[in-house]
Design a protein around this motif. Structure first.
Motif, PDB file in Angstrom:
ATOM      1  N   VAL A 313       0.847  -1.094  -0.051  1.00 35.06           N
ATOM      2  CA  VAL A 313      -0.016  -0.089   0.105  1.00 35.06           C
ATOM      3  C   VAL A 313       0.944   1.184  -0.151  1.00 35.06           C
ATOM      4  N   GLU A 314       0.332   2.274  -0.658  1.00 36.59           N
ATOM      5  CA  GLU A 314       1.043   3.597  -0.556  1.00 36.59           C
ATOM      6  C   GLU A 314      -0.044   4.722  -0.034  1.00 36.59           C
ATOM      7  N   PRO A 315      -0.363   4.936   1.290  1.00 36.22           N
ATOM      8  CA  PRO A 315      -1.224   5.680   1.732  1.00 36.22           C
ATOM      9  C   PRO A 315      -1.168   7.135   1.462  1.00 36.22           C
ATOM     10  N   ASP A 316      -2.140   7.932   1.408  1.00 34.88           N
ATOM     11  CA  ASP A 316      -2.204   9.186   1.108  1.00 34.88           C
ATOM     12  C   ASP A 316      -1.860   9.929   2.405  1.00 34.88           C
ATOM     13  N   PRO A 317      -0.786  10.852   2.626  1.00 35.96           N
ATOM     14  CA  PRO A 317      -0.127  11.356   3.748  1.00 35.96           C
ATOM     15  C   PRO A 317      -1.668  11.896   4.599  1.00 35.96           C
ATOM     16  N   ALA A 318      -2.601  12.467   3.609  1.00 35.53           N
ATOM     17  CA  ALA A 318      -3.825  13.034   4.483  1.00 35.53           C
ATOM     18  C   ALA A 318      -4.452  12.132   5.342  1.00 35.53           C
ATOM     19  N   ARG A 319      -3.994  10.875   5.394  1.00 35.23           N
ATOM     20  CA  ARG A 319      -4.662   9.940   6.274  1.00 35.23           C
ATOM     21  C   ARG A 319      -3.931   9.972   7.571  1.00 35.23           C
ATOM     22  N   VAL A 320      -2.806  10.411   7.810  1.00 33.79           N
ATOM     23  CA  VAL A 320      -1.817  10.330   8.990  1.00 33.79           C
ATOM     24  C   VAL A 320      -2.687  10.706  10.084  1.00 33.79           C
ATOM     25  N   PRO A 321      -3.420  11.857  10.380  1.00 35.96           N
ATOM     26  CA  PRO A 321      -4.128  12.118  11.706  1.00 35.96           C
ATOM     27  C   PRO A 321      -4.968  11.080  11.998  1.00 35.96           C
ATOM     28  N   GLY A 345       4.674  11.519   4.788  1.00 44.45           N
ATOM     29  CA  GLY A 345       4.154  12.304   5.667  1.00 44.45           C
ATOM     30  C   GLY A 345       3.885  12.034   6.942  1.00 44.45           C
ATOM     31  N   LEU A 346       4.941  11.531   7.487  1.00 43.03           N
ATOM     32  CA  LEU A 346       5.069  10.911   8.989  1.00 43.03           C
ATOM     33  C   LEU A 346       6.075  11.867   9.693  1.00 43.03           C
ATOM     34  N   GLU A 347       6.239  12.823   9.454  1.00 44.84           N
ATOM     35  CA  GLU A 347       7.339  13.460  10.459  1.00 44.84           C
ATOM     36  C   GLU A 347       6.831  13.509  11.812  1.00 44.84           C
ATOM     37  N   GLU A 348       5.610  13.582  11.980  1.00 45.95           N
ATOM     38  CA  GLU A 348       5.108  13.714  13.575  1.00 45.95           C
ATOM     39  C   GLU A 348       5.423  12.480  14.156  1.00 45.95           C
ATOM     40  N   LEU A 349       5.908  11.145  13.704  1.00 44.20           N
ATOM     41  CA  LEU A 349       6.257  10.135  14.306  1.00 44.20           C
ATOM     42  C   LEU A 349       7.648  10.225  14.888  1.00 44.20           C
ATOM     43  N   ARG A 350       8.458  11.250  14.499  1.00 48.05           N
ATOM     44  CA  ARG A 350       9.830  11.589  14.934  1.00 48.05           C
ATOM     45  C   ARG A 350       9.834  12.307  16.414  1.00 48.05           C
ATOM     46  N   VAL A 351       8.524  12.785  16.748  1.00 44.95           N
ATOM     47  CA  VAL A 351       8.614  13.158  18.110  1.00 44.95           C
ATOM     48  C   VAL A 351       7.731  12.844  19.029  1.00 44.95           C
ATOM     49  N   LYS A 352       7.356  11.398  18.949  1.00 45.71           N
ATOM     50  CA  LYS A 352       6.374  10.503  19.693  1.00 45.71           C
ATOM     51  C   LYS A 352       7.235  10.266  21.130  1.00 45.71           C
ATOM     52  N   GLU A 353       6.724   8.885  21.436  1.00 39.96           N
ATOM     53  CA  GLU A 353       7.678   8.450  22.645  1.00 39.96           C
ATOM     54  C   GLU A 353       8.811   8.203  22.416  1.00 39.96           C
ATOM     55  N   SER A 354       9.020   7.740  21.245  1.00 43.87           N
ATOM     56  CA  SER A 354      10.377   7.491  20.761  1.00 43.87           C
ATOM     57  C   SER A 354      10.478   8.045  19.130  1.00 43.87           C
ATOM     58  N   ASP A 355      11.700   8.165  18.533  1.00 46.09           N
ATOM     59  CA  ASP A 355      11.542   8.496  17.166  1.00 46.09           C
ATOM     60  C   ASP A 355      11.021   7.315  16.301  1.00 46.09           C
ATOM     61  N   ARG A 356       9.783   7.137  15.857  1.00 48.79           N
ATOM     62  CA  ARG A 356       9.248   5.744  15.713  1.00 48.79           C
ATOM     63  C   ARG A 356       9.633   5.484  14.347  1.00 48.79           C
ATOM     64  N   ILE A 357       9.863   6.303  13.574  1.00 48.97           N
ATOM     65  CA  ILE A 357      10.611   5.919  12.159  1.00 48.97           C
ATOM     66  C   ILE A 357      11.938   5.299  12.215  1.00 48.97           C
ATOM     67  N   THR A 358      12.855   5.692  13.056  1.00 49.37           N
ATOM     68  CA  THR A 358      14.036   5.177  13.390  1.00 49.37           C
ATOM     69  C   THR A 358      14.081   4.124  13.805  1.00 49.37           C
ATOM     70  N   ALA A 359      13.414   3.797  15.091  1.00 50.09           N
ATOM     71  CA  ALA A 359      13.258   2.851  15.923  1.00 50.09           C
ATOM     72  C   ALA A 359      12.476   1.615  15.050  1.00 50.09           C
ATOM     73  N   MET A 360      11.334   1.761  14.459  1.00 52.22           N
ATOM     74  CA  MET A 360      10.706   0.662  13.474  1.00 52.22           C
ATOM     75  C   MET A 360      11.789   0.331  12.383  1.00 52.22           C
ATOM     76  N   GLU A 375      13.141  10.757   5.213  1.00 45.70           N
ATOM     77  CA  GLU A 375      12.871  11.941   6.205  1.00 45.70           C
ATOM     78  C   GLU A 375      11.515  12.005   6.809  1.00 45.70           C
ATOM     79  N   ASP A 376      10.610  11.468   6.200  1.00 46.30           N
ATOM     80  CA  ASP A 376       9.253  11.482   6.354  1.00 46.30           C
ATOM     81  C   ASP A 376       8.521  10.264   6.391  1.00 46.30           C
ATOM     82  N   GLY A 377       9.219   9.210   6.192  1.00 42.36           N
ATOM     83  CA  GLY A 377       8.610   7.695   6.308  1.00 42.36           C
ATOM     84  C   GLY A 377       9.471   6.691   6.047  1.00 42.36           C
ATOM     85  N   LEU A 378       8.852   5.566   5.638  1.00 42.69           N
ATOM     86  CA  LEU A 378       9.454   4.469   5.456  1.00 42.69           C
ATOM     87  C   LEU A 378       9.286   3.829   4.049  1.00 42.69           C
ATOM     88  N   VAL A 379      10.135   3.137   3.205  1.00 46.01           N
ATOM     89  CA  VAL A 379       9.644   2.302   2.232  1.00 46.01           C
ATOM     90  C   VAL A 379      10.212   0.796   2.584  1.00 46.01           C
TER      91      VAL A 379
END
Length: 444
Positions: A313-321, A345-360, A375-379
């Motif tokens: 899947v390649e979700p629309d960043p508008a779905r993030v919230p 479009g997942l920049e917000e994940l970098r300021v959660k309980e952890s940097d969830r992009i890097t941690a995942m 920078e803003d997500g994962l492939v």
């Protein structure tokens, strides 16, 4: 790994089956305690999430004068002090790991003539609070924060505060809610302009408690929420639905473990929170909603989840919230799907309980998944249903409950098992998570 850490290995599971319920919705639980504490009279809350984050909110409201008791029947009774009636806390308010408690309480207190110091654990103390400090400062509150707008932080509220009109620069239900809560004890009209819709639990619950609230939706979808201040809130009986963010973990587990079929009862289905269900269905996930109904002003239903072959899947960043907290487990689903999934479009994940992009990304590589960090997500290169080799480890949770639970689910579809370095953070949102998984199928 800390000496007091609770590591746990999760290994390949047999088909999952059974009917379960998940803990109460965390967002609604926080807000039910806060607004009950501002009502005059006794409110009753059933199904409250009794995780550490919500208990931190309860402790803070007690420290400022509310009478909060858990009955033997599991229901909570809250005697409120009235809007404007909060008392000066005698000591620092310990928020533990809860960013929601911190940001919403900063808003609540901004229009009260008191001074409060917020402290938290190591993870929370890394999280920036500037996005809340900015609008609350415009209303007249004063802040002394640690470098970067972080905890420990002391705020001095202003009464009467100044009503503002504030356009959210980023989609954030916490910032919106903080401003509206500050507006409760502020004369005049406080307005929040929301270009991208976020979870609307605050608006629903404020209206339910009797606040005068008006929501205008423009033709382009921009929402303007106007709150009339100096509100008088009336006590309520609230039934908290099951948390869709918690339901996400057994839901994805059942989709991925071959031969599984489970029912998850009483899940909140607010459309500002249902993004993961939509995404998983687009991926081919067998998720049926039955017994749809309304409870406490919120849509709820039961989910029937059947193991399915998923596609990328390649979700629309508008779905993030609508699924911002569910991306870690969505990444696990994508890693088992057929094809390449791209999340942006997942920049917000970098300021959660952890940097969830890097941690995942780090954790997925450890269990044998090809992943590229953006920078803003994962492939993510999906494995088309092949079990994770599970090599490497242990997975570093970074003290993040959703990282821990996501890789626990990954372990159930691994050939070699997945070791999670510390399951303690799970208690913040989903006490009993491992026990619940064990009711669906024997865990090794």
């Amino acid at each position: 790994m800390e000496p007091s850490a609770q590591p746990r290995s999760f290994t390949k599971a047999p088909p999952l089956s059974g009917t379960i319920s998940v803990p109460g919705d965390k967002s609604i639980s926080h807000r039910s305690l806060m607004l009950s504490a501002l009502a005059v009279g006794e409110s009753r809350v059933e199904g409250l999430l009794e995780g550490e984050d919500v208990l931190a909110t309860a402790a803070a409201m007690r420290a400022m004068g509310a009478d909060i008791l858990r009955g033997g029947d599991g229901a909570w009774r809250i005697h409120g002090v009235g809007v404007g009636g909060l008392l000066q806390p005698g000591q620092a308010l310990d928020m533990g790991n809860s960013g929601t408690s911190t940001r919403l309480l900063m808003g609540l207190l901004a229009s009260h003539a008191l001074t409060a110091t917020f402290i938290g654990d190591a993870s929370l103390s890394k999280r920036p609070m500037g996005r809340v400090i900015e609008p609350l400062s415009a209303m007249g509150a004063e802040f002394t924060a640690s470098p970067g707008g972080r905890l420990p932080l002391t705020m001095r509220g202003l009464c009467p505060a100044v009503p503002i009109e504030y356009r959210l620069p980023v989609a954030s239900a916490q910032v919106k809610s903080a401003i509206l809560l500050a507006g409760l004890n502020t004369p005049g009209i406080t307005r929040v302009i929301e270009p991208v819709p976020t979870r609307d639990h605050s608006e629903r619950m404020l209206s339910g408690f009797g606040a005068r609230l008006d929501i205008d939706i423009a033709s382009d979808g921009v929402r303007t929420i106007s709150l009339e201040g100096e509100a008088e809130l009336k006590p309520q009986h609230i039934v908290v639905p099951g948390d869709p963010s918690s339901a996400a973990f057994p839901m994805v587990a059942a989709l991925l473990v071959p031969g599984s079929r489970i029912v998850i009862e009483n899940v909140g289905l607010n459309d500002t929170r249902a993004g993961l269900i939509e995404l998983l269905r687009e991926m081919g996930g067998g998720i049926e909603i039955v017994n749809a109904r309304e409870a406490g002003g919120e849509p709820v239903g039961d989910l029937v989840v059947t193991a399915s072959a998923l596609k990328a899947v390649e979700p629309d960043p508008a779905r993030v919230p609508s699924m911002v907290d569910e991306f870690p487990i969505a990444f696990i689903a994508a890693a088992m799907a057929k094809g390449r999934s791209i999340f942006r479009g997942l920049e917000e994940l970098r300021v959660k309980e952890s940097d969830r992009i890097t941690a995942m990304a780090e954790g997925l590589r450890l269990i044998g998944v090809e992943v590229e960090e953006l920078e803003d997500g994962l492939v993510i290169e999906g494995r088309d249903g092949d079990p994770f080799p599970g090599r490497g480890g242990p997975i570093s949770t970074k003290l993040d409950h959703r990282i821990a639970m996501s890789f626990a689910v990954a372990g159930l579809v691994s050939s070699g098992g997945v070791m999670v370095d510390d399951m303690r953070p799970v208690a913040t949102s989903f006490p009993g998570f491992v026990t619940l998984l064990e009711t669906l199928g024997p865990l090794q």
